[in-house]
Design an enzyme around this catalytic site. Structure first.
Site, PDB file in Angstrom:
ATOM      1  N   HIS A 146       1.054  -1.290  -0.143  1.00  0.00           N
ATOM      2  CA  HIS A 146       0.020   0.023  -0.013  1.00  0.00           C
ATOM      3  C   HIS A 146       0.858   1.259   0.047  1.00  0.00           C
ATOM      4  O   HIS A 146       0.826   2.251   0.990  1.00  0.00           O
ATOM      5  CB  HIS A 146      -0.965  -0.034   1.391  1.00  0.00           C
ATOM      6  CG  HIS A 146      -1.955   0.671   1.196  1.00  0.00           C
ATOM      7  ND1 HIS A 146      -1.929   2.138   1.108  1.00  0.00           N
ATOM      8  CD2 HIS A 146      -3.499   0.622   1.490  1.00  0.00           C
ATOM      9  CE1 HIS A 146      -3.073   2.800   1.192  1.00  0.00           C
ATOM     10  NE2 HIS A 146      -4.194   1.769   1.291  1.00  0.00           N
ATOM     11  N   GLU A 248      -0.480   1.237  -5.341  1.00  0.00           N
ATOM     12  CA  GLU A 248      -0.306   0.131  -4.740  1.00  0.00           C
ATOM     13  C   GLU A 248      -0.317  -1.271  -5.904  1.00  0.00           C
ATOM     14  O   GLU A 248      -1.246  -1.292  -6.226  1.00  0.00           O
ATOM     15  CB  GLU A 248      -1.481  -0.202  -3.712  1.00  0.00           C
ATOM     16  CG  GLU A 248      -1.790   0.969  -2.922  1.00  0.00           C
ATOM     17  CD  GLU A 248      -3.122   1.059  -1.976  1.00  0.00           C
ATOM     18  OE1 GLU A 248      -3.689  -0.153  -1.831  1.00  0.00           O
ATOM     19  OE2 GLU A 248      -3.892   2.189  -1.807  1.00  0.00           O
TER      20      GLU A 248
HETATM   21  O1  TA6 Z   1      -6.315   1.399  -0.678  1.00  0.00           O
HETATM   22  C1  TA6 Z   1      -7.231   2.227  -0.634  1.00  0.00           C
HETATM   23  C2  TA6 Z   1      -7.901   2.115   0.478  1.00  0.00           C
HETATM   24  O2  TA6 Z   1      -8.329   0.729   0.849  1.00  0.00           O
HETATM   25  C3  TA6 Z   1      -8.862   3.222   0.598  1.00  0.00           C
HETATM   26  O3  TA6 Z   1     -10.167   2.872   0.464  1.00  0.00           O
HETATM   27  C4  TA6 Z   1      -8.516   4.031   1.798  1.00  0.00           C
HETATM   28  O4  TA6 Z   1      -9.624   4.038   2.816  1.00  0.00           O
HETATM   29  C5  TA6 Z   1      -7.233   3.472   2.187  1.00  0.00           C
HETATM   30  O5  TA6 Z   1      -6.990   2.243   1.820  1.00  0.00           O
HETATM   31  C6  TA6 Z   1      -6.721   3.515   3.749  1.00  0.00           C
HETATM   32  O6  TA6 Z   1      -7.044   2.683   4.517  1.00  0.00           O
HETATM   33  P1  TA6 Z   1      -6.821   2.458   6.144  1.00  0.00           P
HETATM   34  O7  TA6 Z   1      -7.663   1.394   6.540  1.00  0.00           O
HETATM   35  O8  TA6 Z   1      -5.306   2.476   6.156  1.00  0.00           O
HETATM   36  O9  TA6 Z   1      -7.283   3.926   6.774  1.00  0.00           O
END
Ligand code: TA6
Length: 271
Positions: A146, A248
């Protein structure tokens, strides 16, 4: 050169080679900082990130496993980013971190061994995730690296390499679209899962270019919260949405099914 350092109070392994530095926290085996030999930081790490282990660290390269987002029965974005990994030494010039599961996790009760390999060069960082099924039954998982890539101003940023790809728009109820424009740009909350991505990508901002390659992972997630969602995320400052783009390497739309004794591999290279 490898040593152990404390970074914002959390134990980290620091890798240094050819003038480049990367810092990896044992919590989550998360790369928190990457500076190539030119000394410019390439990853975003929130000033408000939590380092006491009570939550995932906001920024760097969180390892998402065994489930992406809410797609699965367990914790949002999986448990791997909230676990203490073990530094297992250096193999083939990469630092190796491991996380083992004995099947006692209620949400995802499968024995596994995950390895994260982090290779650093003068201008390049490669992060690769490997998962072994060490149990007796098959299991399914989704995963992602990520990566929070640091930018100066998101409105000046473009991503190259996604033209022609289909994507699920998570910011618009999971609707399906095709990327017609040559570049992806950011003018509001952006949260997309591009599938079957085969071309290399690049993050462009003014004179800066960061090339992004992936292998093993079939999808690419592009995320920026925009101003309004950013304001609702406790561990981001109000202006932080301007300072990063998440690109990602992901395997989300088609979960991996891994039989006993099998290994899956996926990686992302930046540089
Ligand atoms: O990868 C994108 C995502 O899934 C978004 O939907 C966003 O909410 C982000 O990741 C962050 O997620 P987190 O659980 O780290 O707040």
């Amino acid at each position: 050169h490898i040593d152990t350092v404390s970074f914002r109070g959390t134990p980290c392994i620091r890798l240094q080679t050819e003038g480049a530095t990367a810092m990896v926290s044992l919590h989550g085996a998360q790369v928190l900082s990457w500076m190539p030999a030119d000394g410019r930081e390439r990853l975003f790490l929130s000033e408000r990130a939590v380092f006491d282990g009570s939550a995932a660290i906001r920024g760097g390269i969180p390892v998402i496993f065994p489930q992406f987002g809410e797609r699965g029965a367990g914790h949002r974005h999986g448990f791997a980013r909230n676990r203490a990994w073990t530094f297992a030494g250096v193999e083939n010039e990469a630092a190796v971190f491991t996380l083992a599961g004995d099947g006692s996790n209620a949400d995802w009760p499968y024995p596994f061994l995950a390895r994260l390999r982090i290779g650093l060069g003068a201008g390049r960082l490669r992060v690769a995730l490997e998962v072994d099924n060490t149990g007796a039954t098959p299991f399914a998982f989704t995963a992602a690296l990520h990566s929070y890539l640091r930018v100066d101003d998101i409105v000046l940023v473009a991503i190259e390499g996604l033209q022609g790809c289909d994507y699920e728009d998570s910011a618009a109820g999971g609707t399906l679209h095709r990327q017609h424009d040559y570049e992806v740009t950011f003018d509001s909350e952006t949260d997309r899962i591009y599938n079957d991505v085969v071309a290399p990508l690049a993050l462009l901002e003014g004179a800066h270019r960061l090339d992004i390659e992936q292998d093993g992972f079939g999808d690419v997630v592009v995320w920026n919260p925009g101003e309004q969602l950013c304001a609702r995320i406790a561990d981001l400052a109000p202006d932080d949405w301007k300072r990063f783009a998440c690109i990602e390497a992901a395997q989300v739309l088609q979960p991996v099914v891994l039989g006993p004794g099998e290994t899956w591999r996926g990686g992302q290279a930046l540089g």
